[in-house]
Design a protein around this motif. Structure first.
Motif, PDB file in Angstrom:
ATOM      1  N   LEU A 115       0.832  -1.198   0.000  1.00 47.71           N
ATOM      2  CA  LEU A 115       0.000   0.000   0.000  1.00 47.71           C
ATOM      3  C   LEU A 115       0.872   1.255   0.000  1.00 47.71           C
ATOM      4  CD1 LEU A 115      -3.027   0.736   0.067  1.00 47.71           C
ATOM      5  CD2 LEU A 115      -2.844   0.861   2.571  1.00 47.71           C
ATOM      6  N   PHE A 116       1.872   1.292   0.883  1.00 54.04           N
ATOM      7  CA  PHE A 116       2.867   2.368   0.869  1.00 54.04           C
ATOM      8  C   PHE A 116       4.062   1.960   1.714  1.00 54.04           C
ATOM      9  CE2 PHE A 116      -0.004   3.471   4.373  1.00 54.04           C
ATOM     10  CZ  PHE A 116       0.874   3.764   5.408  1.00 54.04           C
ATOM     11  N   ALA A 140      -0.518   5.046  11.733  1.00 53.97           N
ATOM     12  CA  ALA A 140       0.493   4.008  11.948  1.00 53.97           C
ATOM     13  C   ALA A 140       1.829   4.658  12.257  1.00 53.97           C
ATOM     14  CB  ALA A 140       0.614   3.115  10.711  1.00 53.97           C
ATOM     15  N   GLY A 141       2.538   4.109  13.232  1.00 58.58           N
ATOM     16  CA  GLY A 141       3.804   4.698  13.645  1.00 58.58           C
ATOM     17  C   GLY A 141       4.961   3.739  13.538  1.00 58.58           C
ATOM     18  N   THR A 142       6.161   4.304  13.462  1.00 59.51           N
ATOM     19  CA  THR A 142       7.375   3.500  13.346  1.00 59.51           C
ATOM     20  C   THR A 142       8.256   3.648  14.583  1.00 59.51           C
ATOM     21  OG1 THR A 142       8.499   5.300  12.151  1.00 59.51           O
ATOM     22  CG2 THR A 142       7.403   3.601  10.826  1.00 59.51           C
ATOM     23  N   MET A 143       9.251   2.781  14.639  1.00 62.82           N
ATOM     24  CA  MET A 143      10.225   2.787  15.719  1.00 62.82           C
ATOM     25  C   MET A 143      11.526   2.196  15.187  1.00 62.82           C
ATOM     26  SD  MET A 143       9.050  -0.590  17.899  1.00 62.82           S
ATOM     27  CE  MET A 143      10.678  -0.871  18.610  1.00 62.82           C
ATOM     28  N   ARG A 144      12.592   2.459  15.885  1.00 63.26           N
ATOM     29  CA  ARG A 144      13.875   1.835  15.542  1.00 63.26           C
ATOM     30  C   ARG A 144      13.844   0.393  16.035  1.00 63.26           C
ATOM     31  NH1 ARG A 144      18.960   3.917  14.171  1.00 63.26           N
ATOM     32  NH2 ARG A 144      20.717   2.581  14.690  1.00 63.26           N
ATOM     33  N   TYR A 145      14.080  -0.533  15.141  1.00 63.12           N
ATOM     34  CA  TYR A 145      13.996  -1.952  15.465  1.00 63.12           C
ATOM     35  C   TYR A 145      15.348  -2.520  15.892  1.00 63.12           C
ATOM     36  CZ  TYR A 145      13.088  -6.938  14.872  1.00 63.12           C
ATOM     37  OH  TYR A 145      12.968  -8.284  15.077  1.00 63.12           O
ATOM     38  N   ILE A 146      16.415  -1.956  15.373  1.00 61.06           N
ATOM     39  CA  ILE A 146      17.766  -2.414  15.713  1.00 61.06           C
ATOM     40  C   ILE A 146      18.495  -1.258  16.380  1.00 61.06           C
ATOM     41  CG2 ILE A 146      19.954  -3.293  14.822  1.00 61.06           C
ATOM     42  CD1 ILE A 146      18.324  -4.366  12.408  1.00 61.06           C
ATOM     43  N   GLU A 156       8.353   7.870  13.364  1.00 61.89           N
ATOM     44  CA  GLU A 156       7.367   8.893  13.005  1.00 61.89           C
ATOM     45  C   GLU A 156       5.969   8.289  13.089  1.00 61.89           C
ATOM     46  OE1 GLU A 156       9.711  11.888   9.987  1.00 61.89           O
ATOM     47  OE2 GLU A 156       8.689  10.156   9.084  1.00 61.89           O
ATOM     48  N   LEU A 157       4.973   9.155  13.236  1.00 60.68           N
ATOM     49  CA  LEU A 157       3.573   8.740  13.209  1.00 60.68           C
ATOM     50  C   LEU A 157       2.945   9.289  11.938  1.00 60.68           C
ATOM     51  CD1 LEU A 157       1.081   7.456  14.596  1.00 60.68           C
ATOM     52  CD2 LEU A 157       0.672   9.697  15.664  1.00 60.68           C
ATOM     53  N   TYR A 158       2.230   8.421  11.203  1.00 60.80           N
ATOM     54  CA  TYR A 158       1.667   8.788   9.903  1.00 60.80           C
ATOM     55  C   TYR A 158       0.145   8.667   9.904  1.00 60.80           C
ATOM     56  CZ  TYR A 158       6.486   7.866   8.523  1.00 60.80           C
ATOM     57  OH  TYR A 158       7.850   7.869   8.443  1.00 60.80           O
ATOM     58  N   ARG A 159      -0.451   9.450   9.001  1.00 61.68           N
ATOM     59  CA  ARG A 159      -1.878   9.322   8.719  1.00 61.68           C
ATOM     60  C   ARG A 159      -2.045   9.029   7.232  1.00 61.68           C
ATOM     61  NH1 ARG A 159      -3.435  14.224   9.686  1.00 61.68           N
ATOM     62  NH2 ARG A 159      -3.612  14.910   7.526  1.00 61.68           N
ATOM     63  N   TRP A 160      -2.761   7.939   6.933  1.00 62.19           N
ATOM     64  CA  TRP A 160      -3.022   7.581   5.529  1.00 62.19           C
ATOM     65  C   TRP A 160      -4.524   7.524   5.302  1.00 62.19           C
ATOM     66  CZ3 TRP A 160      -5.758   3.887   2.921  1.00 62.19           C
ATOM     67  CH2 TRP A 160      -5.503   3.775   1.538  1.00 62.19           C
ATOM     68  N   GLN A 165      -2.559  12.346   0.120  1.00 67.56           N
ATOM     69  CA  GLN A 165      -1.126  12.136   0.312  1.00 67.56           C
ATOM     70  C   GLN A 165      -0.848  11.692   1.750  1.00 67.56           C
ATOM     71  OE1 GLN A 165       1.190  15.527  -0.800  1.00 67.56           O
ATOM     72  NE2 GLN A 165       3.168  14.542  -0.454  1.00 67.56           N
ATOM     73  N   LEU A 166       0.107  10.774   1.907  1.00 68.35           N
ATOM     74  CA  LEU A 166       0.521  10.333   3.228  1.00 68.35           C
ATOM     75  C   LEU A 166       0.986  11.534   4.042  1.00 68.35           C
ATOM     76  CD1 LEU A 166       1.148   7.794   5.033  1.00 68.35           C
ATOM     77  CD2 LEU A 166       3.474   7.935   4.137  1.00 68.35           C
ATOM     78  N   ALA A 167       0.487  11.667   5.270  1.00 69.36           N
ATOM     79  CA  ALA A 167       0.825  12.809   6.108  1.00 69.36           C
ATOM     80  C   ALA A 167       1.624  12.369   7.325  1.00 69.36           C
ATOM     81  CB  ALA A 167      -0.449  13.518   6.563  1.00 69.36           C
ATOM     82  N   VAL A 168       2.598  13.172   7.708  1.00 66.70           N
ATOM     83  CA  VAL A 168       3.354  12.931   8.938  1.00 66.70           C
ATOM     84  C   VAL A 168       2.663  13.683  10.068  1.00 66.70           C
ATOM     85  CG1 VAL A 168       5.558  13.193  10.122  1.00 66.70           C
ATOM     86  CG2 VAL A 168       5.519  12.646   7.688  1.00 66.70           C
TER      87      VAL A 168
END
Length: 320
Positions: A115-116, A140-146, A156-160, A165-168
């Motif tokens: 999807l993106f 949906a949000g991200t994190m450092r995995y390693i 970052e936290l995103y809104r789709w 357009q994908l928004a931060v």
């Protein structure tokens, strides 16, 4: 006077630990369980085992849990049903949100398309928690995995939203985690675990824009090693939020308007990752846990909590 104070303290303790019942779901183990989502139409609880990576579905009527390995993937941060497509789900696989096909029974689920994708420059990042808002937008949000997520705040936290357009929504995130919306009071609640806080935002339901962040609950203790780690979160129909603590054995029921703890729900394992309401009457709290860093059994078990005298909302499907 001291006797009166002791009685009052005892009454206060009773209020914080009112009667409730905790029971494990059958065959519900997940090494890193997360992202519980109640699908009212199918009377099923969907959740993920992030590092397996696997999708799980607990069927309420059958009292049975189904599990599927995601073919060709290494991570699954969340799972959300797609509106109008009963065998399609949005899943966070690494830095991609993909569409997965699964009938809810088969032992293997297959990725159909992406999807993106985000953060190409941060290969050590991955999607973590995600939910849809009351209108079906994806947050949906991200994190450092390693590496150290507390030191390297690259999430970052995103809104789709379909057709936009994908928004931060937020940068400078350590571990993007719990999300909840109060449509009645126009509030959005969010947790970055590395902040040790729960924040509230004013929320415009028409646009999906969150603004004016405010700390409503602080989980810091006397020293950093004792800080509680807030993880996933849900909300009930009275507007109270339920905050899971990854290292605290506990879900805290909070009144976000006052910051007061209304109830402490205690579990027989330490790493409580998230929660959501479900069941036919939406009065069962389903809770995921983890078994990271060699936690002993019953770590990783998924639970149901009854007797809370509260109701929540069904999960909202993602609109594509």
């Amino acid at each position: 006077m001291q006797t009166v104070l002791r009685i009052l303290a005892f009454i206060g303790t009773l209020c914080l630990t009112m009667s409730y019942k905790i029971e494990p779901l059958p065959d519900s183990y997940a090494g890193l369980g997360e992202g519980p989502h109640w699908d009212a139409a199918r009377q099923s609880l969907y959740f993920v085992d992030i590092e397996a990576p696997a999708l799980l579905r607990y069927d309420y009527k059958q009292n049975k849990t189904y599990r599927a390995q995601i073919e060709g993937e290494q991570l699954a941060g969340f799972v959300l049903p797609i509106e109008g497509k009963p065998q399609e789900f949005a899943v966070g696989c690494g830095r991609r949100v993909v569409i997965v096909n699964w009938d809810g029974v088969a032992p293997v689920a297959k990725v159909e398309r992406t999807l993106f994708e985000v953060q190409a420059a941060f290969e050590a990042n991955r999607f973590n928690d995600a939910k849809t808002d009351p209108r079906g937008r994806l947050f949906a949000g991200t994190m450092r995995y390693i590496g150290d997520e507390f030191e390297h705040r690259h999430g970052e936290l995103y809104r789709w939203e379909q057709g936009k357009q994908l928004a931060v929504v937020k940068t400078d995130v350590g571990i993007s985690n719990g999300l909840a919306w109060d449509e009645k009071n126009k509030k959005f609640y969010y947790i970055d675990t590395t902040d040790y806080e729960v924040k509230s935002y004013d929320y415009d339901i028409e646009t999906g824009v969150a603004s004016n962040p405010k700390v409503i609950y602080d989980l810091r203790k006397t020293s950093p090693k004792d800080h509680l780690l807030p993880d996933g979160m849900t909300i009930d129909t009275d507007g109270n939020i339920y905050v899971a603590t990854f290292n605290g054995h506990t879900i805290y029921k909070l009144d976000p308007r006052t910051g007061k703890v209304l109830l402490e729900i205690k579990f027989p394992t330490k790493q409580i990752t998230s929660a959501t309401f479900g069941g036919p009457d939406l009065d069962i709290l389903y809770v995921t846990t983890a078994a990271k860093f060699d936690q002993p059994a019953p770590a990783g078990t998924t639970y149901k909590v009854t007797g809370l005298n509260a109701k929540g909302y069904p999960g909202v499907n993602l609109k594509i």
